[in-house]
Motif scaffolding. Structure first.
Motif, PDB file in Angstrom:
ATOM      1  N   TYR A 249     -21.864  -0.257 -10.523  1.00  0.00           N
ATOM      2  CA  TYR A 249     -20.449  -0.345 -10.127  1.00  0.00           C
ATOM      3  C   TYR A 249     -19.915  -1.756 -10.406  1.00  0.00           C
ATOM      4  O   TYR A 249     -18.875  -1.937 -11.038  1.00  0.00           O
ATOM      5  CB  TYR A 249     -20.307  -0.015  -8.627  1.00  0.00           C
ATOM      6  CG  TYR A 249     -19.020  -0.517  -8.023  1.00  0.00           C
ATOM      7  CD1 TYR A 249     -17.824   0.166  -8.239  1.00  0.00           C
ATOM      8  CD2 TYR A 249     -18.988  -1.684  -7.252  1.00  0.00           C
ATOM      9  CE1 TYR A 249     -16.636  -0.298  -7.706  1.00  0.00           C
ATOM     10  CE2 TYR A 249     -17.810  -2.152  -6.722  1.00  0.00           C
ATOM     11  CZ  TYR A 249     -16.632  -1.460  -6.947  1.00  0.00           C
ATOM     12  OH  TYR A 249     -15.458  -1.928  -6.431  1.00  0.00           O
ATOM     13  N   GLN A 250     -20.679  -2.755  -9.947  1.00  0.00           N
ATOM     14  CA  GLN A 250     -20.201  -4.135 -10.084  1.00  0.00           C
ATOM     15  C   GLN A 250     -20.062  -4.528 -11.556  1.00  0.00           C
ATOM     16  O   GLN A 250     -19.069  -5.137 -11.962  1.00  0.00           O
ATOM     17  CB  GLN A 250     -21.160  -5.091  -9.364  1.00  0.00           C
ATOM     18  CG  GLN A 250     -20.591  -6.483  -9.208  1.00  0.00           C
ATOM     19  CD  GLN A 250     -19.231  -6.466  -8.494  1.00  0.00           C
ATOM     20  OE1 GLN A 250     -19.104  -5.930  -7.410  1.00  0.00           O
ATOM     21  NE2 GLN A 250     -18.201  -7.011  -9.139  1.00  0.00           N
TER      22      GLN A 250
ATOM     23  N   GLN B  32     -11.479   1.766 -13.339  1.00  0.00           N
ATOM     24  CA  GLN B  32     -11.663   1.568 -11.900  1.00  0.00           C
ATOM     25  C   GLN B  32     -12.068   2.879 -11.225  1.00  0.00           C
ATOM     26  O   GLN B  32     -12.976   2.919 -10.384  1.00  0.00           O
ATOM     27  CB  GLN B  32     -10.378   1.026 -11.265  1.00  0.00           C
ATOM     28  CG  GLN B  32     -10.521   0.704  -9.781  1.00  0.00           C
ATOM     29  CD  GLN B  32     -11.602  -0.349  -9.518  1.00  0.00           C
ATOM     30  OE1 GLN B  32     -11.589  -1.423 -10.105  1.00  0.00           O
ATOM     31  NE2 GLN B  32     -12.564  -0.024  -8.650  1.00  0.00           N
TER      32      GLN B  32
ATOM     33  N   ALA C   2     -15.635   3.534 -11.996  1.00  0.00           N
ATOM     34  CA  ALA C   2     -16.510   2.670 -11.201  1.00  0.00           C
ATOM     35  C   ALA C   2     -16.572   3.166  -9.753  1.00  0.00           C
ATOM     36  O   ALA C   2     -17.627   3.108  -9.105  1.00  0.00           O
ATOM     37  CB  ALA C   2     -16.017   1.231 -11.255  1.00  0.00           C
TER      38      ALA C   2
ATOM     39  N   VAL D  51     -16.971  -2.946 -13.088  1.00  0.00           N
ATOM     40  CA  VAL D  51     -15.738  -3.642 -12.684  1.00  0.00           C
ATOM     41  C   VAL D  51     -15.621  -4.965 -13.447  1.00  0.00           C
ATOM     42  O   VAL D  51     -14.546  -5.319 -13.938  1.00  0.00           O
ATOM     43  CB  VAL D  51     -15.719  -3.867 -11.154  1.00  0.00           C
ATOM     44  CG1 VAL D  51     -14.569  -4.782 -10.753  1.00  0.00           C
ATOM     45  CG2 VAL D  51     -15.613  -2.524 -10.428  1.00  0.00           C
TER      46      VAL D  51
ATOM     47  N   LYS E  72     -14.233  -4.446 -16.882  1.00  0.00           N
ATOM     48  CA  LYS E  72     -13.077  -3.543 -16.929  1.00  0.00           C
ATOM     49  C   LYS E  72     -12.210  -3.757 -18.171  1.00  0.00           C
ATOM     50  O   LYS E  72     -11.830  -2.809 -18.857  1.00  0.00           O
ATOM     51  CB  LYS E  72     -12.231  -3.721 -15.666  1.00  0.00           C
ATOM     52  CG  LYS E  72     -11.120  -2.701 -15.575  1.00  0.00           C
ATOM     53  CD  LYS E  72     -10.197  -2.950 -14.404  1.00  0.00           C
ATOM     54  CE  LYS E  72     -10.816  -2.545 -13.107  1.00  0.00           C
ATOM     55  NZ  LYS E  72      -9.880  -2.673 -11.974  1.00  0.00           N
TER      56      LYS E  72
END
Ligand code: NAD
Length: 476
Positions: free
Chosen positions: A69-70, A99, A102, A73, A76
């Motif tokens: 996830y991190q 987003q 994520a 982001v 992005k």
């Protein structure tokens, strides 16, 4: 490149295919083209990796997804730019999709830790019942091009969270986006074989392998209803677990007690999102006859103000369609409606856009006086056309809205709480926006009724699709 057993490599026989920018026609990448030997290797890798991954603690699986996830982001901007180039949506919309993609990694990193069983009161005093949730096994996943990153994470994140291993085949139009997602999974240390990626220009043999190979426990598909039915038919003799997120034909209903200007602004935003290439895109706008003039006036003004073009150019609000057949289908829906008496308020033909090459652009279009006899009233357009149909009363519009084989999304504008609740209960669709044009989030279940699919993605329900319930009865 293919990603099999933790290694990036070419296809057997070095076959490749090209991916291009729908705004310009330019080739933007050459990708390894997985054949049957590669598909088999990917399934073998996922199968070999399963028991170790399933045996990891939920905390270990959660941490990998959290890191992914991190990293997504953090990337992005790069992912959004690639998505605009490969799929066509404007950069701002692409950022929103990254987003959203994520968010599924984060949501399911949390849900991994909440896979609970249960204890059940038994009919005998010397008996105990408990249930256990276990991962189904190897998952074969097939994703579409219209949301090329979020549709990947919406399947891969819950599967990995549950303890399943995955083989994913992305759409042939958007393999580069899928490759970026798998690079992230690789970089955060997902063990070899747990997630495998097999882009290919020929999806048919992959569908056949996923639905028939005994090593695959579950097939999850997002795409057209037509292909979904083919896969369901193929899967049936093998009793394969399946989930389907398919097409839609969303009604957008505006009652006489709603503000027609506010509703028309919402209608324009959701209709032209992703150039109308969304499964939850409104395909029928039912507007109460008493407020139709104001609604149409606002919708036409907003539609005329949209700027068609390459999604990387500043100020562009609507990108190209994905390919020529899509453009032809949209034109057919408009021409059929106009021939049968619809009013063309704005748009109606391919749009001219300055720039290199030939893009698949279509003018954002509003049609009035649309009737049930027109093709657009019952077939999914998947393009930038807003067809307006007038109605007189609630019972009539409920019947008309439900008169479709699809059942994915519906929208209602009303200022009556009671009417909003009645509509929420009466409409046969899986996702209903009441005065809300974005009833979607990683935490909310997404999926359709009827020919729009089976199963739900996202939400608490999303991980359940990758789990089996096992019942234990103990004599003590
Ligand atoms: P599509 O069905 O043609 O393709 C989707 C995927 O299926 C692609 O990866 C493609 O390669 C693969 N595919 C095609 N034929 C196959 C076969 N015989 N066997 C195995 N795989 C095969 O759909 P599309 O045109 O790419 O996508 C648009 C459709 O997807 C629309 O109908 C849209 O509504 C739907 N969609 C639904 C959702 C949802 O969540 N319900 C989300 C996005 C898109």
């Amino acid at each position: 490149m293919l990603f099999i057993d933790g290694t990036w490599r070419g296809a057997n026989g070095n076959a490749t295919f090209e991916t291009s920018n729908p705004a310009t026609g330019e080739v933007i990448g050459t990708v390894a083209d997985a054949g049957s030997v590669d598909v088999d290797a990917a399934i073998a890798a996922a199968s070999a990796a399963f028991s170790e991954w399933a045996g990891q603690t939920a905390y270990v699986r959660s941490a990998v997804l959290r890191d992914a996830y991190q990293l997504m982001v953090d990337r992005k901007e790069r992912l959004a730019k690639l998505m605009t180039e490969e799929q066509g949506k404007p950069l701002k919309a692409a950022r929103n999709e990254v987003q959203y993609a994520a968010d599924f990694l984060l949501w399911f990193s949390e849900e991994a830790k909440r896979v609970y069983g249960s204890t059940i009161p038994a009919p005998r005093s010397d008996q105990r019942f408990i249930t256990l949730q276990q991962p189904v096994g190897v998952v074969g996943a097939i994703t579409p091009w219209n949301y090329p990153i979020s549709m990947v994470t919406r399947k891969v994140a819950p599967a990995l969270a549950a303890g399943c291993t995955v083989v994913l085949k992305p759409a042939e139009q958007t393999p580069l986006c899928a490759i970026e997602v798998f690079e992230i999974l690789d970089e955060v240390g997902l063990p070899p074989g747990v997630a495998n990626l097999i882009p290919t220009a020929n999806p048919v043999p992959v569908g056949e392998a996923f639905t028939s190979d005994p090593r695959i426990a579950k097939v999850t598909f997002t795409g057209s209803t037509e292909v979904g039915k083919v896969l369901a038919t193929q899967a049936a003799p093998h009793m394969k677990r399946t989930s389907f997120e398919l097409g839609g034909h969303a009604p957008f209903i505006v009652f006489e007690d709603a503000d027609p200007v506010h509703a028309a602004k919402g209608a324009g935003l959701v209709k032209f999102l992703n150039t109308g290439q969304a499964c939850i895109s409104p395909n029928r706008m039912y507007v109460h006859a008493s407020i139709a003039d104001q609604f149409i006036e606002t919708l036409v003004a907003r539609t005329s103000a949209l700027r068609v073009g390459n999604g990387l150019d500043a100020g562009v609000t609507i990108g190209p369609l994905v390919d020529q057949p899509s453009l032809d289908k949209v034109q057919h829906h408009v021409d059929d409606a106009v021939r049968k008496g619809a009013t063309l308020h704005v748009g109606g033909k391919p749009a001219k856009v300055d720039g290199p090459g030939e893009g698949f652009f279509f003018e954002p279009t509003v049609l009035g006086n649309v009737t049930a006899e027109m093709v657009i009233s019952h077939e999914e357009t998947f393009g930038p056309v807003a067809p307006v149909i007038l109605f007189e009363n609630e019972a009539e519009v409920i019947a008309a809205a439900n008169d479709t084989a699809y059942g994915l999304a519906a929208y209602v504008y009303t200022n009556s709480l009671a009417r909003g609740m009645r509509m929420f209960e009466a409409l046969n669709f899986g996702i209903i926006g009441i005065n809300d044009i974005n009833p979607t989030a990683a935490a909310a279940p997404f999926g359709g009724m009827k020919h729009s699919g089976i199963g739900r993605e996202g939400g608490r329900e999303g991980i359940a699709e990758y789990l089996e319930t096992k019942t234990g009865g103990f004599s003590i």
